[in-house]
Design a protein around this motif. Structure first.
Motif, mmCIF file in Angstrom:
data_model
loop_
_atom_site.group_PDB
_atom_site.id
_atom_site.type_symbol
_atom_site.label_atom_id
_atom_site.label_comp_id
_atom_site.label_asym_id
_atom_site.label_seq_id
_atom_site.Cartn_x
_atom_site.Cartn_y
_atom_site.Cartn_z
ATOM 1 N N PHE A 28 0.819 -1.215 0.000
ATOM 2 C CA PHE A 28 0.000 0.000 0.000
ATOM 3 C C PHE A 28 0.853 1.266 0.000
ATOM 4 O O PHE A 28 0.841 2.033 -0.974
ATOM 5 C CB PHE A 28 -0.949 -0.017 1.203
ATOM 6 N N VAL A 29 1.667 1.485 1.032
ATOM 7 C CA VAL A 29 2.438 2.721 1.137
ATOM 8 C C VAL A 29 3.608 2.774 0.147
ATOM 9 O O VAL A 29 3.749 3.759 -0.599
ATOM 10 C CB VAL A 29 2.925 2.948 2.583
ATOM 11 N N PRO A 30 4.500 1.770 0.091
ATOM 12 C CA PRO A 30 5.657 1.867 -0.813
ATOM 13 C C PRO A 30 5.305 2.103 -2.281
ATOM 14 O O PRO A 30 5.988 2.912 -2.933
ATOM 15 C CB PRO A 30 6.377 0.522 -0.601
ATOM 16 N N PRO A 31 4.267 1.452 -2.836
ATOM 17 C CA PRO A 31 3.944 1.755 -4.240
ATOM 18 C C PRO A 31 3.555 3.212 -4.476
ATOM 19 O O PRO A 31 3.834 3.771 -5.543
ATOM 20 C CB PRO A 31 2.763 0.820 -4.538
ATOM 21 N N LEU A 32 2.918 3.839 -3.493
ATOM 22 C CA LEU A 32 2.558 5.250 -3.629
ATOM 23 C C LEU A 32 3.804 6.123 -3.685
ATOM 24 O O LEU A 32 3.883 7.064 -4.484
ATOM 25 C CB LEU A 32 1.663 5.675 -2.466
ATOM 26 N N VAL A 33 4.787 5.804 -2.829
ATOM 27 C CA VAL A 33 6.038 6.573 -2.824
ATOM 28 C C VAL A 33 6.765 6.384 -4.153
ATOM 29 O O VAL A 33 7.259 7.348 -4.754
ATOM 30 C CB VAL A 33 6.931 6.141 -1.647
ATOM 31 N N TYR A 34 6.821 5.143 -4.622
ATOM 32 C CA TYR A 34 7.544 4.885 -5.871
ATOM 33 C C TYR A 34 6.857 5.562 -7.058
ATOM 34 O O TYR A 34 7.535 6.068 -7.969
ATOM 35 C CB TYR A 34 7.652 3.385 -6.139
ATOM 36 N N ALA A 35 5.550 5.592 -7.076
ATOM 37 C CA ALA A 35 4.840 6.221 -8.187
ATOM 38 C C ALA A 35 5.222 7.690 -8.339
ATOM 39 O O ALA A 35 5.224 8.233 -9.451
ATOM 40 C CB ALA A 35 3.326 6.088 -7.982
ATOM 41 N N VAL A 36 5.565 8.327 -7.233
ATOM 42 C CA VAL A 36 5.939 9.743 -7.256
ATOM 43 C C VAL A 36 7.411 9.928 -7.604
ATOM 44 O O VAL A 36 7.784 10.856 -8.323
ATOM 45 C CB VAL A 36 5.623 10.391 -5.897
ATOM 46 N N MET A 37 8.267 9.017 -7.139
ATOM 47 C CA MET A 37 9.713 9.225 -7.250
ATOM 48 C C MET A 37 10.398 8.305 -8.258
ATOM 49 O O MET A 37 11.531 8.563 -8.655
ATOM 50 C CB MET A 37 10.372 9.038 -5.879
ATOM 51 N N GLY A 38 9.764 7.228 -8.667
ATOM 52 C CA GLY A 38 10.402 6.265 -9.560
ATOM 53 C C GLY A 38 10.407 6.721 -11.007
ATOM 54 O O GLY A 38 9.534 7.480 -11.438
ATOM 55 N N SER A 39 11.391 6.241 -11.769
ATOM 56 C CA SER A 39 11.498 6.633 -13.176
ATOM 57 C C SER A 39 11.062 5.535 -14.145
ATOM 58 O O SER A 39 11.037 5.756 -15.347
ATOM 59 C CB SER A 39 12.943 7.040 -13.497
ATOM 60 N N SER A 40 10.711 4.357 -13.610
ATOM 61 C CA SER A 40 10.257 3.263 -14.472
ATOM 62 C C SER A 40 8.741 3.319 -14.636
ATOM 63 O O SER A 40 8.009 3.537 -13.665
ATOM 64 C CB SER A 40 10.668 1.914 -13.894
#
Length: 660
Positions: free
Chosen positions: A118-130
């Motif tokens: 739940f939480v980590p995917p939200l963070v990655y969606a904002v900061m990830g480049s893939s």
């Protein structure tokens, strides 16, 4: 030889003055060091886009660099949303059962698997480049967490301490990952070679599958060791505890999962069949247990899962000095493995869609999502291949698919967790085994055997170390062998004898090209690596042996006696003071034998250092050549001058006019 030197000097002054190897202009040490550090840590030059930009534009570019969603968000379309919605729901159907399963594998409460989706995917969606990476828990990281923390804390006797150390290890994994990205140290992960990852992942997958015998056979007590001998001993020492009901149920669902995967491979358009199979298994397994009351006959179930989204866990981080080393070690090891898998998966899918992902930005994103996760009741997350493959095949367009998945998991946490009460643990074990079998890439191992035997040895060392010792030993063995190989390349570079390709000005390795002819009276050696302190002694001895071998060969064949040694320096990108000392010693050795030494095509860095060390004055600039052909021509000119009786029309004689 004095007369020959006079002729040689005349030749160089008149015929080749315009063809001498240039010495680069002097460069301040600080500038040179700055350029070296820039190429090491900033090869992509991330600051170039900020040059000559107004302050507001720099601020926007900075936000886009740290938060890629700011860059692609304004161009987001309704078509993208429809694609990401389908992909997000699809991967959620896989993430929910996998998350619960992997949490059990880590000896953590099953609910943590949902929290971590739940939480980590939200963070990655904002900061990830893939655009294609689907974030969640991973089997290997879960097993590593259980293995490394289980050696210090007994999860049965002290579950709270174990849970808190899992959060702490996740925190340190995030700090380590983010630090690698911030300080541009991503190249460290490159020491995990492809062969290392294949062997390690295969070994870890094998261990994970063996660990699932506990759930499939319905065992309550099981070893905390991960090696195959300990696992099998634990299994067969409890044959009286085996539950046939659990075994039958596990085999049936494992067969169903494997068949659905095989079906989706044969019909790629029906990928969703395999993606939905784990969730379908959970639903069917729960119904079977509920209707037959199988939990009363030895089939273990998950039990109650607490409703509600992630609580805070920042106060649960444990920095007690007694356990801190274990938490840091676990965090670093699991963080490295998570990075290696996640970045490799992200780059693979980016290649298919022809876009670029920044490895250092990915590390920062991974680090921040794990730091945030450690504070919100999550444990280690990364970008697992199985989930990302489903996301890719489902047609995702952006990282919004992770947001959709997180929302689906949130709805599950708020309303649907009671439905998992009767989910049998044996179904979770079957899901894990089915997922892990895909990580045992025997085809890649066979390919390594055919292409590179040393890579195969590295691969099998990692596999055997993980399976028969433990995961840490297997990883250390694999990395150690990879580093040894790099050191061997540096410390024992190849030296090759070159010969002339007939009717050309080309000189190639005589072992590779059968028609390459050695030049009478001249030994041409190619040095195939930079010359450093680590290989200078070896190169000096190897060159001396080449000269000895060539003189012995000439004596046995009666050919023209050896007169010149030419070192092809084309592949020598750099040289240090030890390397210069080596050349000086080679020059003295050659002089003592009454021979001449020539250097062909030394690079700019090499020429700069040879000039500063005064070696060029000792060597004589007339013995530095642009090409091997020019060097051979000059040596032949000297040979004909000192020995006019040589047959100038002989096929074994190469004239200067032919080579220049």
């Amino acid at each position: 030889m004095g007369n020959a030197d006079d002729h040689m000097n005349s030749y160089n002054l008149d015929a080749a003055a315009s063809h001498r190897v240039a010495i680069p202009p002097p460069q301040p040490f600080i500038k040179s060091l700055k350029n070296t550090l820039k190429e090491t840590f900033f090869p992509d030059d991330p600051l170039r886009q900020f040059k000559n930009q107004p302050p507001r534009r720099k601020l926007l570019l900075g936000l886009q660099y740290v938060f890629p969603i700011v860059q692609w968000g304004p161009q987001y379309t309704w078509q993208f949303l429809k694609a990401d919605l389908i992909a997000g729901i699809t991967i959620a159907s896989l993430a929910i059962p996998q998350g619960i399963s992997y949490a059990k594998l880590a000896n953590l409460p099953p609910i943590l698997g949902l929290y971590s989706s739940f939480v980590p995917p939200l963070v990655y969606a904002v900061m990830g480049s893939s655009r294609d990476l689907a974030v969640g828990t991973v089997a290997v990281g879960s097993l590593l967490t259980a293995s490394m923390l289980g050696k210090v804390v007994n999860v049965v006797e002290n579950p709270d301490l174990y849970l808190h150390l899992a959060f702490t290890a996740t925190f340190f994994a995030g700090v380590f990952e983010a630090s690698l990205g911030i300080f541009r140290l991503g190249f460290i992960v490159d020491f995990l070679s492809h062969a290392t990852i294949v062997g390690f992942m295969g070994g870890a997958a094998t261990v994970v599958c063996l660990q699932q015998l506990k759930g499939i056979l319905g065992l309550k007590h099981f070893t905390h060791e991960t090696d195959v001998i300990s696992v099998l001993r634990s299994v067969f020492s409890q044959t009286h505890e085996w539950r046939w009901e659990s075994a039958v149920l596990g085999c049936v669902f494992l067969f169903y999962l494997l068949i659905s995967r095989l079906f989706s491979k044969k019909k790629p358009n029906l990928f969703w069949v395999s993606a939905m199979a784990p969730l379908t298994s959970v639903i069917l397994g729960s119904l079977v247990v509920y209707l037959t009351h199988a939990e009363d006959h030895g089939v273990q179930v998950i039990g109650e899962l607490k409703k509600g989204i992630n609580p805070g866990s920042i106060m649960d981080l444990n920095f007690d000095s007694r356990y801190l080393p274990t938490a840091i070690k676990t965090g670093i090891v699991t963080g490295v493995i998570a990075l290696a898998e996640g970045i490799a998966v992200g780059r693979s899918f980016a290649m298919f869609k022809n876009y670029h992902i920044d490895g250092n930005k990915e590390m920062i994103a991974f680090g921040m999502m794990n730091i945030a996760g450690s504070c919100t009741y999550c444990y280690l997350t990364a970008g697992p291949f199985s989930r990302s493959a489903v996301n890719f095949n489902a047609g995702c367009k952006t990282a919004v698919s992770n947001i959709v998945m997180a929302i689906a998991v949130m709805i599950t946490l708020l309303f649907l967790t009671p439905l998992f009460h009767y989910t049998p643990l044996v179904v979770l074990s079957s899901i894990i085994v089915a997922a892990m079998l895909g990580l045992i890439d025997y085809e890649a191992a066979i390919h390594l055997w055919h292409v590179d035997k040393f890579d195969f040895v590295v691969c099998m060392s990692a596999y055997i170390g993980v399976v028969f010792a433990n995961i840490e030993i297997g990883l250390v063995m694999a990395i150690g062998l990879s580093v040894v190989r790099v050191l061997l390349f540096v410390a024992r570079p190849k030296t090759l004898v070159l010969g002339n390709i007939p009717d050309s000005k080309v000189y190639r390795n005589v072992d590779q090209y059968q028609n390459a002819q050695c030049v009478p009276g001249i030994l041409i050696l190619e040095i195939d690596a930079p010359i450093y302190f680590a290989n200078s002694n070896y190169l000096r001895e190897r060159i001396s042996r080449w000269i000895d071998d060539e003189e012995d060969r000439i004596k046995s064949t009666g050919e023209t006696e050896l007169q010149c040694i030419i070192l092809d320096m084309s592949a020598v990108g750099n040289i240090d003071t030890s390397g210069i000392s080596m050349l000086e010693e080679v020059k003295k050795t050659v002089d003592r034998r009454g021979l001449k030494l020539g250097l062909a095509n030394p690079g700019g860095e090499v020429m700069k250092k040879l000039n500063k060390s005064k070696f060029l004055e000792t060597m004589g600039e007339e013995w530095i050549f642009l090409t091997v052909g020019e060097a051979v021509g000059a040596c032949n000119y000297m040979l004909h001058t000192t020995n006019p009786k040589l047959d100038s029309n002989s096929d074994l004689s190469l004239k200067y006019s032919h080579n220049v």
